[in-house]
Design an enzyme around this catalytic site. Structure first.
Site, PDB file in Angstrom:
ATOM      1  N   ASP A 224      21.737  -9.582 -53.236  1.00  0.00           N
ATOM      2  CA  ASP A 224      22.181 -10.883 -52.739  1.00  0.00           C
ATOM      3  C   ASP A 224      21.011 -11.839 -52.614  1.00  0.00           C
ATOM      4  OD1 ASP A 224      23.664 -12.934 -51.718  1.00  0.00           O
ATOM      5  OD2 ASP A 224      23.699 -12.148 -49.675  1.00  0.00           O
TER       6      ASP A 224
ATOM      7  N   LYS B  40      18.517 -17.480 -50.047  1.00  0.00           N
ATOM      8  CA  LYS B  40      17.796 -16.891 -48.921  1.00  0.00           C
ATOM      9  C   LYS B  40      16.308 -17.246 -49.067  1.00  0.00           C
ATOM     10  CE  LYS B  40      20.940 -12.926 -48.510  1.00  0.00           C
ATOM     11  NZ  LYS B  40      21.536 -13.267 -47.208  1.00  0.00           N
TER      12      LYS B  40
ATOM     13  N   ASP C 286      22.848  -4.717 -49.540  1.00  0.00           N
ATOM     14  CA  ASP C 286      24.121  -5.422 -49.384  1.00  0.00           C
ATOM     15  C   ASP C 286      25.271  -4.660 -50.033  1.00  0.00           C
ATOM     16  OD1 ASP C 286      25.013  -7.606 -47.967  1.00  0.00           O
ATOM     17  OD2 ASP C 286      25.094  -8.925 -49.703  1.00  0.00           O
TER      18      ASP C 286
ATOM     19  N   ASP D 273      26.202 -17.951 -49.823  1.00  0.00           N
ATOM     20  CA  ASP D 273      25.610 -16.765 -49.202  1.00  0.00           C
ATOM     21  C   ASP D 273      26.598 -16.021 -48.317  1.00  0.00           C
ATOM     22  OD1 ASP D 273      23.576 -14.948 -48.750  1.00  0.00           O
ATOM     23  OD2 ASP D 273      22.709 -16.075 -47.085  1.00  0.00           O
TER      24      ASP D 273
ATOM     25  N   ARG E 177      32.627 -11.632 -48.141  1.00  0.00           N
ATOM     26  CA  ARG E 177      34.053 -11.789 -47.854  1.00  0.00           C
ATOM     27  C   ARG E 177      34.826 -12.267 -49.079  1.00  0.00           C
ATOM     28  NH1 ARG E 177      32.358 -15.753 -43.196  1.00  0.00           N
ATOM     29  NH2 ARG E 177      30.703 -14.187 -43.326  1.00  0.00           N
TER      30      ARG E 177
END
Length: 521
Positions: free
Chosen positions: A293, A300, A312, A371, A375
Site C-alpha cells: 500500500d 503515504k 497490509d 489510501d 474497505r
C-alpha cells in the site's frame, strides 16, 4: 540473481506475455523435530521436567538419591514451588547423563490456560536456543492425568514451534535455524500425539500467514499470493478458485478492480473452500489482501509507515492460514476463505481522489481517499461471499484503520457486529488463543460515510466506525462481523510465541471461532 535457501524462483507471464516476474515457491518453516514416548529417556543435552505445584517434591523414575537430593536443594535455593511459568536450571545435575536439568512449573495442570502453556513453550524454546543443546528430553509424567497431560504437553510443544519459525529466504548466508530434537516422555503417547497433531496443523496455518505477510511487495503481489496459497491448500483437499482482472471486471466488482489499476499487478480474487460437514451453507472468512500500500495518490509520506506496508495483506494471510489449519485438522466444518487481492500504486491508470466506482452490488462509491483502499476491496469480497457463495455468516478481517490503534492499541482487535452470538463466540475464541477482541459501537454512526455525489464514500470520522459502517452495507442481511486487526501484523523484536517479523495474527482466533460457531449453529 542471488541463490536463496529453501525456495526456488519461477517465471509467470503477465500482461500479454510482455512482463516477466518471479513467483515465490513454498518455504520450509521449521528444522525442529518432535516425538513422543512412554519410555524413560536417560541421556541427552537437556532434561526438562514439568512440575505441578502440588507435586510434593520432584523424583523421576530412575533417579538416584544423590540426584533427588541435588534437585531438592536447588529448588529450595530458588524458592521453586512449581507455580506456572516458574523455571529453575541445574547445571551438571548429579548422576544424570544430561548437561542441564530444567524444572518447569505448570501450576495446577488441569487449570493451566492453553495460552499460558504456549507462552511457556515459547520461553523454553528461546532459552534452549541460547545454548548449544540439540537433544532435549521433556519428562511430563508428574502430570498424572492422561488427558490433562496430553493437553499440557501439546500446548507447550505448540509454543516451542511457534517461536522457532524463521523468515530467512532473503538471507544470502542465513544463520542456522533452531534444529533441536524434542523428545516428550508422556503418560499416553497416542493421546499426546493426537493433541499435538491438531496444534501442529494450527501452527502450519500460522506459518503460511507469517510467510505471506513477510513477503515484500514486489514478490507478494496479487497473482503470486494467490498461487502460493493454492500450492499450500489444494493438497489438503481445499478447492481453490482464482479470479483474474477480466473475471473480476465481468462480475462488476469495480470497487476491487479500482485499487490495482495503477499497478502492473492487477486485482485478483482468491476463493478457498474446505467442506467437511453436512452444512449446506459455508462460514465465510474475508481477508484484506492489499499486497502493498503506497496510499495511491493520497501517498503515504511517512518513511517508517510505508516501509511496513507489505503487512497490509495480513488479514488475507490470516484467512489463508485459518483455512489451511482447519483442513489440516480435518475439522468438521464448511468454511470458505475469500481474499480480494490488490496492489495500491500510482500511475496514469490509477484511481484518482474523487473518482466514483461501482461495486459488485451496484453501489456507487466516491473514493474520497485512495489510501482507504482496504474497505474498497473488502466490499466486493464480502458481497461475493454473500451473493455467489451463499454464506450463512461472514467475518472479515483487516489491518484497516489507524483509528483502531488509537482506540485500543495492539492488545485487542476491534470488532463490530449487530449479532450478539457472533460477538460472544469471537470473544471465546480470542480468550482461548490470547488474540483478544473488544467490541466498538456501530449505532449512531450510520451517516459518517454519506457522500454528496455517490451512494457512499470510503472515508468518515471516527475512522474505525466509518470502515465498519461502510463494510456492513455489503453484507446485506447476512450475519456479519468486522475485525480490525491494525497494529497486530508485525513486531520488531521477538516476544512470546512470536519471533521478530510477521506474527500470523488472526489465524488461531479465526480457526477456533469457525469450530465454535459451527458447533453452536
Amino acid at each position: 540473481m542471488k541463490r536463496f535457501r529453501g525456495w526456488a524462483l519461477g517465471l509467470l507471464s503477465l500482461t500479454l506475455g510482455l512482463l516477466l516476474t518471479t513467483v515465490v515457491a513454498s518455504a520450509s518453516y521449521l528444522h525442529t523435530a518432535t516425538s513422543f514416548t512412554q519410555q524413560s529417556v536417560n541421556e541427552g543435552d537437556v532434561l526438562v521436567v514439568l512440575v505441578p505445584e502440588d507435586a510434593g517434591g520432584v523424583r523421576v523414575s530412575g533417579w538416584s538419591d544423590a540426584t533427588t537430593d541435588h534437585v531438592k536443594r536447588a529448588m529450595a535455593a530458588a524458592d521453586f514451588e512449581g507455580k506456572a511459568q516458574q523455571r529453575v536450571e541445574i547445571l551438571a545435575p548429579a548422576d544424570l547423563m544430561f548437561a542441564r536439568l530444567v524444572l518447569l512449573g505448570v501450576g495446577n495442570p488441569a487449570d493451566l490456560p492453553r495460552y499460558v502453556a504456549e507462552e511457556m513453550g515459547a520461553a523454553l524454546a528461546a532459552h534452549i536456543q541460547g545454548s548449544k543443546a540439540e537433544s532435549i528430553v521433556i519428562d511430563s509424567r508428574l502430570v498424572t492425568n492422561p488427558g490433562v497431560n496430553a493437553d499440557v504437553v501439546s500446548a507447550i510443544a505448540h509454543g516451542v514451534e511457534l517461536r522457532s519459525y524463521r523468515f530467512d529466504r532473503y538471507k544470502s548466508e542465513p544463520a542456522e535455524r533452531p534444529g533441536q530434537r524434542y523428545q516428550w516422555v508422556v503418560s499416553n503417547a497416542s493421546a499426546a500425539e493426537r493433541a499435538y497433531n491438531q496444534l501442529n496443523a494450527l501452527a502450519q496455518g500460522v506459518f503460511i500467514a507469517r510467510e505471506l505477510t513477510n513477503l515484500p511487495g514486489s514478490d507478494g503481489y496479487p497473482a503470486a499470493f494467490a498461487e502460493y496459497a493454492r500450492q499450500q491448500l489444494e493438497p489438503l483437499g481445499v478447492v481453490v478458485t482464482i479470479l483474474d482482472r477480466e473475471q473480476i471486471r465481468e462480475l462488476g466488482m469495480g470497487s476491487l478492480l479500482s485499487v490495482s489499476e495503477g499497478s502492473q499487478h492487477k486485482s485478483h480474487l482468491l476463493v478457498a473452500h474446505y467442506k467437511n460437514s453436512d452444512d449446506e451453507r459455508p462460514i465465510a472468512l474475508v481477508g484484506k489482501g492489499n499486497t502493498f500500500d503506497t496510499g495511491g495518490y493520497n501517498l503515504k509520506t511517512n518513511a517508517a509507515s510505508i516501509l511496513r506496508m507489505q503487512t497490509d495483506k495480513a488479514g488475507g494471510a490470516a484467512v489463508v492460514g485459518a483455512v489451511k489449519a482447519l483442513a489440516g485438522q480435518q475439522a468438521p466444518v464448511n468454511v470458505v476463505g475469500v481474499v480480494p487481492l490488490s496492489l495500491n500504486m500510482i500511475s496514469g491508470e490509477a484511481t484518482l481522489p474523487g473518482d466514483v466506482v461501482v461495486a459488485g452490488d451496484g453501489t456507487t462509491i466516491e473514493v474520497a481517499n485512495t489510501d482507504a483502499e482496504g474497505r474498497l476491496i473488502l466490499a466486493d469480497g464480502i458481497w461475493y461471499a454473500r451473493e455467489h457463495l451463499d454464506a450463512r455468516v461472514i467475518a472479515d478481517i483487516a489491518t484497516l484503520t489507524g483509528a483502531k490503534v488509537g482506540a485500543l492499541g495492539t492488545q485487542y482487535s476491534a470488532i463490530f457486529s449487530d449479532h450478539d452470538d457472533i460477538l460472544a463466540t469471537l470473544r471465546e475464541a480470542g480468550e482461548l488463543t490470547r488474540e483478544r477482541v473488544w467490541q466498538l459501537p456501530l449505532d449512531g454512526y450510520e451517516d459518517v460515510v454519506r457522500s454528496r455525489i455517490a451512494d457512499m464514500k470510503n472515508t468518515g470520522s471516527p475512522g474505525a466506525q466509518a470502515g465498519a459502517i461502510f463494510l456492513r452495507h455489503f453484507a446485506g442481511d447476512t450475519p456479519w462481523v468486522h475485525i480490525d486487526m491494525a497494529g497486530s501484523a508485525l513486531i520488531d523484536s521477538a516476544s512470546g510465541i512470536h519471533p521478530e517479523g510477521a506474527t500470523g495474527y488472526g489465524v488461531r482466533m479465526l480457526t477456533e471461532w469457525v469450530k465454535i460457531y459451527s458447533r453452536q449453529h
